[in-house]
Write an enzyme that holds these catalytic residues in place. Structure first.
Site, mmCIF file in Angstrom:
data_model
loop_
_atom_site.group_PDB
_atom_site.id
_atom_site.type_symbol
_atom_site.label_atom_id
_atom_site.label_comp_id
_atom_site.label_asym_id
_atom_site.label_seq_id
_atom_site.Cartn_x
_atom_site.Cartn_y
_atom_site.Cartn_z
ATOM 1 C CE LYS A 1 -41.518 -16.614 -42.406
ATOM 2 N NZ LYS A 1 -42.397 -15.463 -42.614
ATOM 3 C CD GLN B 1 -43.904 -14.026 -45.692
ATOM 4 O OE1 GLN B 1 -43.807 -15.057 -45.029
ATOM 5 N NE2 GLN B 1 -43.170 -12.948 -45.433
ATOM 6 C CG ASP C 1 -46.382 -13.520 -38.529
ATOM 7 O OD1 ASP C 1 -45.228 -13.801 -38.165
ATOM 8 O OD2 ASP C 1 -46.659 -13.052 -39.649
#
Ligand code: NAP
Length: 282
Positions: free
Chosen positions: A54, A98, A121
């Site tokens: 990422k 994450q 997200d």
């Protein structure tokens, strides 16, 4: 029949070029570069790999990124404190924590603490709710990435019977909502579903997100179906494999994603799309 491969790696590379141009235009127009904060807690090896991909992609497309790395013993309140800071920081457009988080930290509480307008997200209940209510804003990365893959091939989504195997908040549930939004007829399967083969046999579009190598047998696939394998599992020797028996499924499907090189790169590129979207709509 031998299925055509849906090449997520190639599509993601193509999208990276166009996002890079969009970011450049955004900066040329006088805005600062979009900013993404990535938070990782603990040393889960798969998470380390995802996070570094990422960050690397941010560099490639011109998004400014900051990495916040913490040991597994991090106190939840400390993490919430950092999220508060990032929520207030005008240079940060997107916050990605994450997952999974180490056991002592409550993922739900942490996710709900992120400002929904920075929730790149797409997992905050506000954003999941917007998707359920047919007015999506920031959409969960993997399901949105799958929709981009489906839109890139020449198939009709409207009226197709889509079967989603897996019902997690991260993938299966929002995936089903995305397909419903695209006017598919949707069946959702989970660990208590009776007669899984019979459900899978109905699928014009099959999306599998379980995390069990070879769960879906090739002979269950409806001839001519589109098969999207989200699963990532380590086989003997460390090779990455999906949830679908690829070698048999490819002889029945019309289209199929490989693992690796299918859904994975789309998740990363969709995060970039979401971050740019968040920067444009503060
Ligand atoms: P998860 O939270 O463990 O959820 C798994 C889902 O599968 C659950 O809904 C579970 O049902 C269901 N399930 C378990 N056994 C089943 C069975 N025998 N038959 C039917 N359904 C079954 O996993 P996740 O986070 O959604 O991830 C799923 C997979 O996708 C993993 O391999 C993960 O690594 C991968 N993934 C890949 C990407 C990518 O970018 N490529 C992104 C995210 C995840 P219950 O709800 O009844 O428990």
């Amino acid at each position: 029949m031998s299925a055509k491969i849906i090449d997520g790696k190639r599509l993601a590379a193509h999208l990276a070029d166009s996002i890079k141009s969009e970011v450049l235009q955004w900066v040329t127009d006088g805005h600062r570069a979009p900013g993404l904060a990535v938070v990782i807690v603990g040393d889960d090896p798969a998470s380390q790999v995802y996070v570094s991909k990422k960050i690397k992609m941010c560099e490639q497309v011109g998004i400014s990124s900051s990495l916040h790395r913490f040991p597994a013993q991090l106190d939840q309140q400390e993490l919430i404190g950092l999220i508060d800071q990032l929520n207030q920081d005008p240079k940060i457009d997107g916050i990605l924590v994450q997952l999974p988080l180490p056991g002592a930290i409550n993922e739900e509480q942490v996710t709900e603490h992120i400002d929904p307008s920075k929730d790149v997200d797409g997992l905050h209940p506000y954003n999941l709710g917007r998707l359920a209510a047919q007015s999506p804003l920031l959409r969960p990365c993997t399901p949105r990435g799958v929709m981009t893959l489906l839109e890139s091939i020449d198939i009709a989504l409207v009226g197709a019977h889509a079967v989603v195997v897996g019902a997690s908040n991260l993938v299966g549930r929002p995936m089903a909502l995305e397909l419903l939004q695209a006017r598919c007829t949707v069946t959702i399967c989970h660990s208590r579903t009776q007669n899984l083969p019979q459900q899978v046999e109905q699928a014009d579009i099959l999306v599998v997100a379980v995390g069990k190598a070879g769960l879906i047998k090739g002979e269950w696939i409806k001839p001519g179906a589109v098969v999207i394998d989200v699963g990532t599992n380590r086989a003997d020797g460390g090779r990455l494999v999906g949830d679908v028996e690829f070698d048999t499924a490819r002889h029945r499907a019309a289209w199929i994603t490989p693992v690796p090189g299918g859904v994975g790169p789309m998740t990363v590129i969709t995060l970039m799309q979401n971050t740019l979207q968040a920067a444009r709509n503060p």
